[in-house]
Design a protein around this motif. Structure first.
Motif, PDB file in Angstrom:
ATOM      1  N   TYR A 105       0.850  -1.189   0.000  1.00 33.66           N
ATOM      2  CA  TYR A 105       0.000   0.000   0.000  1.00 33.66           C
ATOM      3  C   TYR A 105       0.889   1.243   0.000  1.00 33.66           C
ATOM      4  O   TYR A 105       1.822   1.339   0.812  1.00 33.66           O
ATOM      5  CB  TYR A 105      -0.926   0.021   1.224  1.00 33.66           C
ATOM      6  N   PRO A 106       0.632   2.207  -0.889  1.00 37.43           N
ATOM      7  CA  PRO A 106       1.453   3.418  -0.933  1.00 37.43           C
ATOM      8  C   PRO A 106       1.233   4.289   0.308  1.00 37.43           C
ATOM      9  O   PRO A 106       0.092   4.505   0.724  1.00 37.43           O
ATOM     10  CB  PRO A 106       0.965   4.154  -2.183  1.00 37.43           C
ATOM     11  N   LYS A 107       2.333   4.780   0.871  1.00 37.47           N
ATOM     12  CA  LYS A 107       2.242   5.677   2.030  1.00 37.47           C
ATOM     13  C   LYS A 107       1.323   6.856   1.754  1.00 37.47           C
ATOM     14  O   LYS A 107       0.594   7.310   2.630  1.00 37.47           O
ATOM     15  CB  LYS A 107       3.624   6.259   2.363  1.00 37.47           C
ATOM     16  N   SER A 108       1.400   7.357   0.529  1.00 33.66           N
ATOM     17  CA  SER A 108       0.652   8.565   0.175  1.00 33.66           C
ATOM     18  C   SER A 108      -0.865   8.373   0.232  1.00 33.66           C
ATOM     19  O   SER A 108      -1.610   9.350   0.263  1.00 33.66           O
ATOM     20  CB  SER A 108       1.053   9.036  -1.222  1.00 33.66           C
ATOM     21  N   LEU A 109      -1.336   7.129   0.264  1.00 33.70           N
ATOM     22  CA  LEU A 109      -2.778   6.867   0.301  1.00 33.70           C
ATOM     23  C   LEU A 109      -3.283   6.507   1.698  1.00 33.70           C
ATOM     24  O   LEU A 109      -4.457   6.193   1.866  1.00 33.70           O
ATOM     25  CB  LEU A 109      -3.139   5.741  -0.674  1.00 33.70           C
ATOM     26  N   ILE A 110      -2.398   6.573   2.704  1.00 35.84           N
ATOM     27  CA  ILE A 110      -2.769   6.177   4.071  1.00 35.84           C
ATOM     28  C   ILE A 110      -2.829   7.407   4.970  1.00 35.84           C
ATOM     29  O   ILE A 110      -1.900   8.209   4.995  1.00 35.84           O
ATOM     30  CB  ILE A 110      -1.761   5.160   4.644  1.00 35.84           C
ATOM     31  N   SER A 111      -3.929   7.527   5.698  1.00 38.02           N
ATOM     32  CA  SER A 111      -4.022   8.594   6.701  1.00 38.02           C
ATOM     33  C   SER A 111      -4.120   7.970   8.088  1.00 38.02           C
ATOM     34  O   SER A 111      -4.608   6.852   8.243  1.00 38.02           O
ATOM     35  CB  SER A 111      -5.219   9.510   6.443  1.00 38.02           C
ATOM     36  N   VAL A 112      -3.650   8.720   9.064  1.00 36.70           N
ATOM     37  CA  VAL A 112      -3.639   8.264  10.456  1.00 36.70           C
ATOM     38  C   VAL A 112      -4.547   9.171  11.273  1.00 36.70           C
ATOM     39  O   VAL A 112      -4.477  10.396  11.164  1.00 36.70           O
ATOM     40  CB  VAL A 112      -2.204   8.320  11.033  1.00 36.70           C
ATOM     41  N   GLN A 164     -17.560  13.581  17.103  1.00 35.01           N
ATOM     42  CA  GLN A 164     -16.294  13.558  16.390  1.00 35.01           C
ATOM     43  C   GLN A 164     -15.576  12.256  16.740  1.00 35.01           C
ATOM     44  O   GLN A 164     -15.350  11.965  17.915  1.00 35.01           O
ATOM     45  CB  GLN A 164     -15.420  14.760  16.802  1.00 35.01           C
ATOM     46  N   LYS A 165     -15.253  11.463  15.737  1.00 30.65           N
ATOM     47  CA  LYS A 165     -14.541  10.197  15.920  1.00 30.65           C
ATOM     48  C   LYS A 165     -13.274  10.234  15.086  1.00 30.65           C
ATOM     49  O   LYS A 165     -13.156  11.022  14.152  1.00 30.65           O
ATOM     50  CB  LYS A 165     -15.411   9.012  15.471  1.00 30.65           C
ATOM     51  N   ARG A 166     -12.329   9.359  15.425  1.00 29.82           N
ATOM     52  CA  ARG A 166     -11.096   9.265  14.635  1.00 29.82           C
ATOM     53  C   ARG A 166     -10.857   7.823  14.238  1.00 29.82           C
ATOM     54  O   ARG A 166     -10.989   6.919  15.054  1.00 29.82           O
ATOM     55  CB  ARG A 166      -9.900   9.764  15.446  1.00 29.82           C
ATOM     56  N   THR A 167     -10.480   7.631  12.981  1.00 29.29           N
ATOM     57  CA  THR A 167     -10.127   6.299  12.512  1.00 29.29           C
ATOM     58  C   THR A 167      -8.638   6.089  12.748  1.00 29.29           C
ATOM     59  O   THR A 167      -7.852   7.024  12.622  1.00 29.29           O
ATOM     60  CB  THR A 167     -10.430   6.147  11.013  1.00 29.29           C
ATOM     61  N   ASP A 168      -8.229   4.883  13.102  1.00 29.74           N
ATOM     62  CA  ASP A 168      -6.808   4.621  13.335  1.00 29.74           C
ATOM     63  C   ASP A 168      -6.010   4.750  12.047  1.00 29.74           C
ATOM     64  O   ASP A 168      -5.048   5.503  11.981  1.00 29.74           O
ATOM     65  CB  ASP A 168      -6.611   3.240  13.964  1.00 29.74           C
ATOM     66  N   LEU A 169      -6.390   3.992  11.040  1.00 32.90           N
ATOM     67  CA  LEU A 169      -5.759   4.068   9.718  1.00 32.90           C
ATOM     68  C   LEU A 169      -6.862   4.014   8.676  1.00 32.90           C
ATOM     69  O   LEU A 169      -7.821   3.253   8.826  1.00 32.90           O
ATOM     70  CB  LEU A 169      -4.807   2.893   9.484  1.00 32.90           C
ATOM     71  N   CYS A 170      -6.711   4.797   7.637  1.00 32.50           N
ATOM     72  CA  CYS A 170      -7.639   4.738   6.516  1.00 32.50           C
ATOM     73  C   CYS A 170      -6.809   4.795   5.245  1.00 32.50           C
ATOM     74  O   CYS A 170      -5.970   5.684   5.086  1.00 32.50           O
ATOM     75  CB  CYS A 170      -8.626   5.895   6.569  1.00 32.50           C
ATOM     76  N   VAL A 171      -7.038   3.813   4.383  1.00 33.14           N
ATOM     77  CA  VAL A 171      -6.358   3.774   3.088  1.00 33.14           C
ATOM     78  C   VAL A 171      -7.361   4.224   2.034  1.00 33.14           C
ATOM     79  O   VAL A 171      -8.499   3.746   2.018  1.00 33.14           O
ATOM     80  CB  VAL A 171      -5.860   2.351   2.747  1.00 33.14           C
ATOM     81  N   TYR A 172      -6.927   5.145   1.194  1.00 34.43           N
ATOM     82  CA  TYR A 172      -7.782   5.680   0.151  1.00 34.43           C
ATOM     83  C   TYR A 172      -7.432   5.065  -1.197  1.00 34.43           C
ATOM     84  O   TYR A 172      -6.304   4.625  -1.409  1.00 34.43           O
ATOM     85  CB  TYR A 172      -7.628   7.204   0.080  1.00 34.43           C
ATOM     86  N   ASN A 173      -8.398   5.063  -2.107  1.00 34.67           N
ATOM     87  CA  ASN A 173      -8.098   4.643  -3.469  1.00 34.67           C
ATOM     88  C   ASN A 173      -7.579   5.857  -4.247  1.00 34.67           C
ATOM     89  O   ASN A 173      -7.479   6.958  -3.694  1.00 34.67           O
ATOM     90  CB  ASN A 173      -9.312   3.981  -4.141  1.00 34.67           C
ATOM     91  N   LYS A 174      -7.276   5.663  -5.518  1.00 30.10           N
ATOM     92  CA  LYS A 174      -6.707   6.750  -6.328  1.00 30.10           C
ATOM     93  C   LYS A 174      -7.663   7.921  -6.508  1.00 30.10           C
ATOM     94  O   LYS A 174      -7.236   9.031  -6.785  1.00 30.10           O
ATOM     95  CB  LYS A 174      -6.287   6.223  -7.696  1.00 30.10           C
ATOM     96  N   GLU A 175      -8.963   7.662  -6.344  1.00 26.53           N
ATOM     97  CA  GLU A 175      -9.956   8.733  -6.465  1.00 26.53           C
ATOM     98  C   GLU A 175     -10.154   9.484  -5.153  1.00 26.53           C
ATOM     99  O   GLU A 175     -10.981  10.381  -5.072  1.00 26.53           O
ATOM    100  CB  GLU A 175     -11.306   8.164  -6.938  1.00 26.53           C
ATOM    101  N   GLY A 176      -9.433   9.080  -4.112  1.00 24.43           N
ATOM    102  CA  GLY A 176      -9.534   9.750  -2.826  1.00 24.43           C
ATOM    103  C   GLY A 176     -10.675   9.268  -1.953  1.00 24.43           C
ATOM    104  O   GLY A 176     -11.006   9.906  -0.953  1.00 24.43           O
TER     105      GLY A 176
END
Length: 149
Positions: A53-60, A70-82
């Motif tokens: 998985y590309p680093k650039s598509l992962i948010s913390v 308000q909630k927070r996800t631990d990790l979310c991986v996005y596709n190329k469309e965001g």
């Protein structure tokens, strides 16, 4: 910290006052090292270094709203469309993955709408593919490799 059922990685730990800090390659800064953060760091490196998985598509700890909370996800991986593709919930190794945890994450995912949901405590890892049209959570035997979707 506990040994986990994830591949080791070359982590950087330092101390600041009473706290230990671990370097987060995604956020590019040191973060307080808690048992949950230990699992999150290991799992992020597993996604990047073993499942491609590309680093650039992962948010913390991405913020999201659910029922005006308000909630927070631990990790979310996005596709190329965001759009969210993989939602990962991390728990400390000493916390069991219960039906309540699964329910919590599936409720979050009603808002996020990720195709895959993963729950891990670093020792056990569960992955589901979500079909929103049929309202089904299908368990998978393996966490999918990055496919470029």
């Amino acid at each position: 910290m506990d040994a986990l059922n994830l591949p080791p990685f070359d982590h950087k730990i330092t101390k600041s006052g009473a706290n230990y800090l671990i370097f987060d390659a995604l956020r590019r800064k040191y973060i307080v090292l808690t048992p949950e953060e230990w699992v999150r760091q290991h799992f992020a490196h597993y996604l990047i270094n073993h499942l491609n998985y590309p680093k650039s598509l992962i948010s913390v700890e991405r913020g999201t709203h659910y029922n005006k909370l308000q909630k927070r996800t631990d990790l979310c991986v996005y596709n190329k469309e965001g759009k969210p593709h993989v939602l990962v919930e991390c728990k400390a190794a000493y916390l069991p993955i219960t039906q309540e945890v699964v329910k919590q994450v599936s409720v979050y995912n009603q808002t996020i709408q990720a195709k895959y949901v993963i729950i891990t405590n670093g020792l056990q890892h569960f992955c589901w593919q979500v079909d929103f049209e049929q309202r089904k959570f299908e368990p998978l035997q393996e966490i999918p490799m990055y496919s470029g979707e």
